[in-house]
Scaffold this active site. Structure first.
Site, PDB file in Angstrom:
ATOM      1  N   ARG A 123     -14.120 -68.490  -3.323  1.00  0.00           N
ATOM      2  CA  ARG A 123     -13.263 -67.331  -3.391  1.00  0.00           C
ATOM      3  C   ARG A 123     -12.191 -67.809  -4.723  1.00  0.00           C
ATOM      4  NH1 ARG A 123      -8.219 -65.950   0.616  1.00  0.00           N
ATOM      5  NH2 ARG A 123      -7.308 -64.293  -0.662  1.00  0.00           N
TER       6      ARG A 123
ATOM      7  N   ASP B  55     -10.852 -68.443 -17.083  1.00  0.00           N
ATOM      8  CA  ASP B  55     -10.119 -69.209 -17.878  1.00  0.00           C
ATOM      9  C   ASP B  55      -8.881 -70.328 -17.077  1.00  0.00           C
ATOM     10  OD1 ASP B  55      -8.189 -67.576 -16.778  1.00  0.00           O
ATOM     11  OD2 ASP B  55      -7.244 -66.660 -18.715  1.00  0.00           O
TER      12      ASP B  55
END
EC number: 1.11.1.7
Length: 340
Positions: free
Chosen positions: A73, A85
């Site tokens: 998740r 990122d």
């Protein structure tokens, strides 16, 4: 779209991925920059980075198998919002992790621990974004998923923007879900496959109560939900929680439960109208996702191979490479705010 003849080719696709040194990485998965397989070994900057990561994941997993769904998740929440990122790992009053959609996120502790270990061995080299991708791969492999290739060389973003979090509600229709995945450069096969991550883990009752008590303001439960499941979930999830009460948690896949095993039983549950979340049950309302669901329910290996490919594709969304971004010293803060 016909998938009948597609699934036997998945093994060849995954094998070809594993045999290539690079993968294109950005929106639509077709950018001018590249990720590299075994980047830290290839560049001789931290040869044993992946070994260090795997060792720490094994230690955590032995004590708590729930790190597999937690990391899945966490990675999804990172990659689907402005790309992979590592920005989901940042702390702060306006960070992505403070957005309502990210309530209850876990897995931060293991990422922080891995980062500490790597900083002591290869300071300023391994990005938090790569750590999250590699640790997730290793954790879900321990839970029963295939050990798919993770291409590395990502750099870390530094933007704290809770308003940028556009993760959809788990109560949306299949058309809305597919539109969201397509907006990230993914397709119906990716969507149906990645939703299979709900084969393990938990969700809050607040994401389910509308299906149990007042579906679409009818005052009745969702007619597509098995009545036995309705009764079971009503026992665990009251129609509303009182002020000060915690929002209860229920298993996304009761067949897996606390074992947190990666299986294809999720798809069998969807076919028998035993999906907990509406977004999962909605897979039967699209011809393509229904066909894929049927295939995965009867062919676990097809699901495993497709999962490997879908995770590689998701992990390549809008990555930062080259001189973009930075390599954080601490995954929780940008280097400018680290104070080191």
């Amino acid at each position: 779209m016909q998938f009948v003849n597609f699934f036997p080719l998945l093994a060849l696709v995954v094998i070809s991925l594993a045999g290539k040194a690079t993968v294109e990485a950005a929106t639509g998965l077709n950018p001018p920059v590249k990720l590299v397989w075994h980047y830290y070994k290839l560049t001789n900057t931290c040869d044993d980075a992946e070994t260090y990561i795997r060792y720490q994941v094994e230690k955590f997993y032995k004590n708590d198998s729930s790190i597999a769904p937690k990391l899945l998740r966490l990675l999804y929440s990172d990659c689907m919002v402005n790309g992979c990122d590592g920005s989901i790992l940042l702390q702060g009053p306006n960070s992505e992790r403070t957005a309502p959609q990210n309530r209850g996120l876990g897995g931060f502790v293991i990422i922080d621990k891995i980062k500490q270990v790597l900083e002591s061995r290869c300071p300023g080299v391994v990005s938090c974004a790569d750590i999250l991708n590699l640790a997730t791969r290793d954790a879900v492999h321990m839970a029963g998923a295939p050990s798919y290739p993770v291409f590395t060389g990502r750099r870390d973003g530094g933007t704290l923007n809770a308003d940028a979090v556009d993760l959809p509600s788990p109560s949306i229709s299949v058309d809305e879900s597919l539109a969201y995945f397509k907006s990230k450069g993914l397709d119906v096969l990716d969507m149906t496959t990645l939703l299979g991550a709900h084969s393990m883990g938990k969700t809050h009752c607040s994401y389910v109560v509308d299906r149990l008590y007042n579906f679409k303001n009818t005052g009745k439960p969702d007619p597509t939900m098995n009545t036995t499941l309705v009764s079971q979930l009503r026992y665990l999830c009251p129609p509303r929680t009182q002020k000060g009460q915690t929002d209860p948690l229920v298993y996304l896949n009761p067949d897996s439960g606390s074992s947190n095993r990666f299986t294809s039983s999720y798809y069998s549950r969807v076919l028998s109208h035993n999906a907990v979340l509406r977004v999962d049950q909605e897979l039967l309302n699209n011809d393509d996702s229904k066909e894929i669901t049927q295939e995965f329910a009867s062919g676990f290996e097809d699901f495993r191979k497709s999962f490997a490919l879908a995770m590689s594709r998701m992990g390549s969304i809008n990555v930062l490479t080259g001189t973009a971004g930075e390599i954080r010293r601490d995954c929780r803060v940008t280097n400018a705010n680290d104070g080191a």
